[in-house]
Design an enzyme around this catalytic site. Structure first.
Site, PDB file in Angstrom:
ATOM      1  N   ASP A  59     -83.517 -15.112  60.025  1.00  0.00           N
ATOM      2  CA  ASP A  59     -84.523 -14.454  60.858  1.00  0.00           C
ATOM      3  C   ASP A  59     -84.227 -12.961  60.843  1.00  0.00           C
ATOM      4  O   ASP A  59     -83.102 -12.550  61.146  1.00  0.00           O
ATOM      5  CB  ASP A  59     -84.455 -14.975  62.297  1.00  0.00           C
ATOM      6  CG  ASP A  59     -84.927 -16.425  62.407  1.00  0.00           C
ATOM      7  OD1 ASP A  59     -85.209 -17.041  61.365  1.00  0.00           O
ATOM      8  OD2 ASP A  59     -85.008 -16.927  63.543  1.00  0.00           O
ATOM      9  N   ASP A  94     -95.492 -24.429  66.124  1.00  0.00           N
ATOM     10  CA  ASP A  94     -94.462 -24.240  67.143  1.00  0.00           C
ATOM     11  C   ASP A  94     -95.043 -24.732  68.454  1.00  0.00           C
ATOM     12  O   ASP A  94     -96.112 -24.260  68.866  1.00  0.00           O
ATOM     13  CB  ASP A  94     -94.090 -22.765  67.257  1.00  0.00           C
ATOM     14  CG  ASP A  94     -93.652 -22.179  65.913  1.00  0.00           C
ATOM     15  OD1 ASP A  94     -93.177 -22.958  65.064  1.00  0.00           O
ATOM     16  OD2 ASP A  94     -93.788 -20.966  65.719  1.00  0.00           O
TER      17      ASP A  94
END
Length: 242
Positions: free
Chosen positions: A10, A131
């Protein structure tokens, strides 16, 4: 049935970070170079690397793309990238320069026509990132929660040609509390597509449990914090699922 482990990078401000449950104020920096991190994963045997442009997710357009393209160009690994991909130009720039799979997330809620067009045009090179918070899809880097159930949106996009979903249960992300296996399997069953589990993987046991559902559509797991905090050895994990 093959089960793939995707070590995660990330990116925020050009560094490798992890957020707790997607909260930008709860950040830990684990490395100064996304490329060096990816190189290390490749040297340990990873076939795929999962990259997320956190700045891009917030900005609504690619920000850390130069690191992604460097990895795709210079390393012998496959790359999937998500975060801030909102236009066909964004998709095309990644895919034309060696990225193997582009993940569309918030756009699935905000611009479903665009997502369906990209699925029609690029097929399996597009993955859908779903998500969810309490079963409902969250968008905009998890800042907003929609009124759409993940399984309902998943089914609709599978009918439009989606073959791969990346499912994250926000409650488990970065918590090392174990993945939401039930919700992951539920999405695979609802869509008939391949689902990669993301969020909460904290041990080899978690990977073994997920792998048991490989025959029911759970085809891999994204592992981030557990690798960075040495709870999981990447080489051991890769051997375990082979």
């Amino acid at each position: 049935m093959a089960f793939i482990i995707y070590p995660a990078i990330d990116m925020r401000g050009g560094k490798c970070v992890r957020l707790l449950q997607g909260d930008y104020s709860k950040e830990t920096v684990y490395g100064d170079s996304p490329f060096e991190m990816a190189k290390s994963f490749a040297e340990q045997g990873a076939e795929w690397i999962h990259m997320v442009d956190l700045d891009g997710a917030k900005a609504g357009g690619p920000v850390n793309n130069s690191y992604v393209l460097q990895v795709a160009r210079e390393l012998d690994v496959k790359v999937q990238i998500g975060g801030g991909i909102r236009t066909q130009l964004d998709v095309e720039q990644y895919l034309s320069q060696g990225v193997d799979r582009v993940i569309l997330g918030s756009a699935a809620i905000n611009n479903p026509a665009f997502v369906k067009e990209m699925l029609a045009r690029y097929g399996e090179k597009i993955a859908i990132g779903l998500d969810a918070k309490d079963g409902y899809v969250a968008t905009e880097g998890w800042v907003e929660t929609s009124t759409v159930k993940a399984t309902v949106l998943g089914r609709e996009l599978a009918e439009a040609g989606a073959k791969t979903f990346i499912f994250t249960d926000i409650a488990t992300d970065g918590m090392l509390s174990g993945p939401n296996v039930e919700a992951t399997v539920e999405l695979a069953q609802a869509t008939g597509a391949s689902v990669i589990a993301s969020g909460g993987v904290s041990s080899m046991g978690d990977l073994q449990v997920l792998r048991e559902f490989a025959g029911r559509g759970v085809v891999g797991a994204i592992v981030g914090k557990a690798i960075y905090t040495n709870k999981i050895s990447l080489p051991d994990a890769l051997k375990e699922v082979k």
